[in-house]
Design an enzyme around this catalytic site. Structure first.
Site, mmCIF file in Angstrom:
data_model
loop_
_atom_site.group_PDB
_atom_site.id
_atom_site.type_symbol
_atom_site.label_atom_id
_atom_site.label_comp_id
_atom_site.label_asym_id
_atom_site.label_seq_id
_atom_site.Cartn_x
_atom_site.Cartn_y
_atom_site.Cartn_z
ATOM 1 N N ASN A 1 -6.046 25.254 60.413
ATOM 2 C CA ASN A 1 -5.569 25.613 61.221
ATOM 3 C C ASN A 1 -3.786 26.084 59.960
ATOM 4 O O ASN A 1 -3.424 25.458 59.060
ATOM 5 C CB ASN A 1 -4.542 24.764 61.762
ATOM 6 C CG ASN A 1 -4.160 23.255 62.117
ATOM 7 O OD1 ASN A 1 -3.386 23.185 61.227
ATOM 8 N ND2 ASN A 1 -5.186 22.487 62.285
ATOM 9 N N LYS B 1 -23.354 26.656 49.006
ATOM 10 C CA LYS B 1 -22.058 27.886 49.088
ATOM 11 C C LYS B 1 -23.210 28.905 50.023
ATOM 12 O O LYS B 1 -24.552 28.686 49.756
ATOM 13 C CB LYS B 1 -21.641 28.893 48.535
ATOM 14 C CG LYS B 1 -20.881 29.766 48.972
ATOM 15 C CD LYS B 1 -19.989 30.267 47.927
ATOM 16 C CE LYS B 1 -19.343 31.825 48.412
ATOM 17 N NZ LYS B 1 -19.189 32.315 46.727
ATOM 18 N N PRO C 1 -12.673 13.386 66.602
ATOM 19 C CA PRO C 1 -12.726 12.173 67.702
ATOM 20 C C PRO C 1 -11.357 12.070 67.843
ATOM 21 O O PRO C 1 -10.649 13.340 66.851
ATOM 22 C CB PRO C 1 -13.207 11.298 66.549
ATOM 23 C CG PRO C 1 -12.967 11.893 64.794
ATOM 24 C CD PRO C 1 -13.780 13.105 65.031
ATOM 25 N N ASP C 2 -10.848 11.788 68.911
ATOM 26 C CA ASP C 2 -9.351 12.501 68.635
ATOM 27 C C ASP C 2 -8.991 10.833 68.476
ATOM 28 O O ASP C 2 -9.233 9.985 68.826
ATOM 29 C CB ASP C 2 -9.463 12.322 70.268
ATOM 30 C CG ASP C 2 -8.302 12.799 71.347
ATOM 31 O OD1 ASP C 2 -6.949 12.210 70.337
ATOM 32 O OD2 ASP C 2 -7.475 13.792 71.923
ATOM 33 N N ILE C 3 -8.098 11.306 67.479
ATOM 34 C CA ILE C 3 -7.435 10.265 67.213
ATOM 35 C C ILE C 3 -6.535 9.322 67.704
ATOM 36 O O ILE C 3 -6.392 8.112 67.819
ATOM 37 C CB ILE C 3 -6.561 10.964 65.756
ATOM 38 C CG1 ILE C 3 -7.910 10.977 64.159
ATOM 39 C CG2 ILE C 3 -6.317 9.341 64.538
ATOM 40 C CD1 ILE C 3 -7.308 11.565 63.677
ATOM 41 N N LYS D 1 -2.110 16.041 79.065
ATOM 42 C CA LYS D 1 -2.466 15.995 77.302
ATOM 43 C C LYS D 1 -1.730 14.425 77.463
ATOM 44 O O LYS D 1 -2.078 13.310 77.047
ATOM 45 C CB LYS D 1 -1.723 16.248 76.329
ATOM 46 C CG LYS D 1 -2.302 17.294 76.304
ATOM 47 C CD LYS D 1 -2.223 17.839 74.679
ATOM 48 C CE LYS D 1 -3.151 19.493 74.169
ATOM 49 N NZ LYS D 1 -2.517 20.346 73.727
HETATM 50 O O1 PMT Z 1 3.542 21.426 60.524
HETATM 51 P P1 PMT Z 1 4.290 22.367 60.690
HETATM 52 O O2 PMT Z 1 4.565 23.778 60.152
HETATM 53 O O3 PMT Z 1 6.078 21.402 61.023
HETATM 54 O O4 PMT Z 1 4.641 22.674 62.453
HETATM 55 C C1 PMT Z 1 4.355 21.882 62.994
HETATM 56 C C2 PMT Z 1 2.956 21.496 64.385
HETATM 57 C C3 PMT Z 1 3.568 22.844 65.666
HETATM 58 C C4 PMT Z 1 1.960 20.657 64.047
HETATM 59 C C5 PMT Z 1 3.411 20.002 64.747
HETATM 60 O O5 PMT Z 1 4.975 20.487 65.923
HETATM 61 C C6 PMT Z 1 3.274 19.857 66.409
HETATM 62 O O6 PMT Z 1 2.683 20.919 67.360
HETATM 63 N N1 PMT Z 1 1.382 19.447 66.151
HETATM 64 C C7 PMT Z 1 0.505 18.984 67.594
HETATM 65 C C8 PMT Z 1 -0.264 20.488 66.584
HETATM 66 C C9 PMT Z 1 -1.780 19.873 67.509
HETATM 67 O O7 PMT Z 1 -2.909 19.021 67.250
HETATM 68 O O8 PMT Z 1 -1.617 20.035 68.885
HETATM 69 P P2 PMT Z 1 -2.560 19.377 69.909
HETATM 70 O O9 PMT Z 1 -2.114 19.340 71.729
HETATM 71 O O10 PMT Z 1 -3.797 20.206 69.504
HETATM 72 O O11 PMT Z 1 -3.079 18.153 69.923
HETATM 73 C C10 PMT Z 1 -2.370 16.767 70.855
HETATM 74 C C11 PMT Z 1 -2.198 15.696 69.809
HETATM 75 O O12 PMT Z 1 -3.886 14.849 70.094
HETATM 76 C C12 PMT Z 1 -1.435 15.762 68.450
HETATM 77 O O13 PMT Z 1 -0.712 14.387 68.520
HETATM 78 C C13 PMT Z 1 -2.859 15.790 68.130
HETATM 79 O O14 PMT Z 1 -2.076 15.048 66.195
HETATM 80 C C14 PMT Z 1 -3.411 14.667 68.390
HETATM 81 N N2 PMT Z 1 -5.045 14.980 68.339
HETATM 82 C C15 PMT Z 1 -5.678 16.367 68.671
HETATM 83 C C16 PMT Z 1 -6.888 16.424 68.650
HETATM 84 C C17 PMT Z 1 -7.901 15.523 67.715
HETATM 85 N N3 PMT Z 1 -9.264 15.430 67.250
HETATM 86 N N4 PMT Z 1 -6.773 14.087 67.314
HETATM 87 C C18 PMT Z 1 -5.908 13.581 67.762
HETATM 88 O O15 PMT Z 1 -5.130 12.335 67.476
#
Ligand code: PMT
Length: 411
Positions: free
Chosen positions: A210, A289, A309-311, A341
């Site tokens: 991403n 590849k 996995p959801d960390i 969330k």
């Molecule tokens: O890195 P930059 O370019 O400065 O941009 C910053 C940002 C936009 C990436 C940052 O501010 C941000 O919003 N980060 C969260 C991105 C994200 O994955 O959001 P989410 O809504 O998908 O996830 C929610 C939370 O769960 C997040 O804290 C994420 O780290 C966590 N997560 C998500 C999926 C996963 N499998 N494991 C996780 O821990």
């Protein structure tokens, strides 16, 4: 509580009988968590040996501007850049005059000329020298040039005279240095932060990822260090330079990130998940590849994905769990999805981040967010990611303190 955790103090020692007190000063600054490096003038070495200062500070002592050895290790420009504060203690009348005259005729004055950080001067000299018109004119001039003046105090002097000109006592000097760094809101806390994207391999040359640049996560790590925390940053692939004073662990995939987080979680007070973790990864990673299909009529291919996995949810399930803060990157229904969330992942706080607007969110210099916790929220309008970071750290520190306080009614 250590008030100077992560702070870097460059101690300049000039020639005067009070130079012996600078040895104690090094120790006391270190007791408060500071790293201390020492620059001595030639005259200072007549009063206290560089070896003593080296043994106490744990760093080579810097003496000469033209010393090829020390210049190659850490030259005057690097020394000036390294410091968060330059403290000259004791500062002799001669040093003060040379500093005020803008001279760079030894290492210490040169470092001061090259410094962009705050300089503080703690004068120490005979009372007649202190009240001399020329010295007083120099003091007035350097005070108006934004130099902090610590002391001197009045009392019995080494020469047997009584009057103003004594070096401020070591306790007061340490206190004044601490007051200069007011932000110690996370002193003694261990903060674990994830940042950047993850990459999920499709084959040896391709991956799913991403647009996260890591900028917001790195800024939050810097703000936490500024607030006195011990910070570990677990970072996906970015183009950013690993921040100084922060242990940075590089990972590639969500699985790597989970493993690194779990390995570092012990004793962690705050976890902040800023990383944009890929929600899905290919079920199977091709060993070679993947080739284009030779049948030109087939113009699509399928990659089967499975959930990563959801960390952050895993962190929130641990016992004892750290104060757990997530980010929600959304393109619509921002606060509503973020609140969902917050509950679903069992978080203490979530930061709603609009990633539909190119001026904020992914890979931008600025951001605009809403900090949400179970009983309230705070809107942060558009500002630099650095400023957003310090406001987020401020709010986390407040909520963390409230959570650990028995009188808390705010959660
Ligand atoms: O890195 P930059 O370019 O400065 O941009 C910053 C940002 C936009 C990436 C940052 O501010 C941000 O919003 N980060 C969260 C991105 C994200 O994955 O959001 P989410 O809504 O998908 O996830 C929610 C939370 O769960 C997040 O804290 C994420 O780290 C966590 N997560 C998500 C999926 C996963 N499998 N494991 C996780 O821990």
């Amino acid at each position: 509580m250590k008030h100077l955790t992560n702070k870097r103090i460059l101690l300049g020692v000039t020639g005067g009988i009070a130079a012996y007190k600078s040895a104690e000063l090094v120790r006391r600054l270190q007791d408060q968590g500071a790293s201390v490096r020492v620059v001595m003038t030639q005259a200072a070495t007549e009063f206290i040996t560089p070896l003593t200062m080296q043994a106490l500070s744990g760093y080579p002592v810097h003496l000469n501007i033209l010393d090829t050895e020390t210049e190659s290790v850490m030259g005057h420009i690097e020394l000036a850049r390294w410091a968060d504060l330059i403290l000259i203690a004791p500062a002799s009348a001669d040093f003060i005059a040379r500093y005020n005259g803008g001279l760079g005729n030894d290492l210490l004055t040169t470092v001061c000329l090259a410094a962009e950080c705050q300089i503080a001067i703690a004068p120490a000299m005979n009372q007649a020298m202190w009240s001399n018109n020329q010295t007083q004119a120099n003091i007035r001039a350097i005070e108006t040039s934004n130099v902090l003046l610590f002391g001197p105090e009045s009392g019995l002097q080494a020469c047997g005279e009584i009057g103003q000109g004594r070096l401020l006592d070591v306790d007061s000097l340490v206190q004044k240095v601490s007051q200069f760094f007011p932000s110690t809101i996370l002193a003694g806390k261990k903060v674990l932060i994830t940042a950047g994207p993850t990459r999920e391999a499709i084959d040896p040359v391709r991956y799913i990822s991403n647009h996260s640049s890591g900028k917001q996560g790195y800024a939050i790590a810097e703000a936490a260090v500024e607030a006195g925390a011990e910070v570990i940053l677990i970072s996906g692939p970015t183009n950013l330079t690993p921040p100084e004073r922060i242990q940075t662990i590089d990972i590639i995939s969500a699985d790597d990130m989970l493993a690194a987080v779990l390995a570092e979680l012990d004793g962690c007070d705050v976890f902040i998940g800023v990383a944009a973790v890929a929600d899905f990864k290919p079920v199977a990673v091709a060993e070679q590849k993947i080739k284009k299909n030779s049948d030109q009529t087939v113009q699509s291919m399928r990659i089967e994905l499975k959930e990563n996995p959801d960390i952050i949810a895993s962190v929130a399930k641990t016992q004892p769990r750290p104060f757990t803060v997530g980010f929600a990157a959304e393109t619509e229904n921002l606060t509503q999805y973020a609140k969902t969330k917050l509950k679903k992942k069992n978080l203490d706080m979530i930061i709603a981040n609009n990633v539909a607007d190119k001026a904020i969110g992914f890979n931008s210099e600025n951001n605009a967010t809403t900090i949400i916790w179970p009983t309230g929220e705070k809107v942060l309008p558009q500002m630099s990611k650095r400023n957003i970071a310090s406001k987020i750290i401020q709010t986390i520190a407040e909520k963390l303190a409230a959570k650990t306080s028995p009188s808390d009614t705010n959660r």
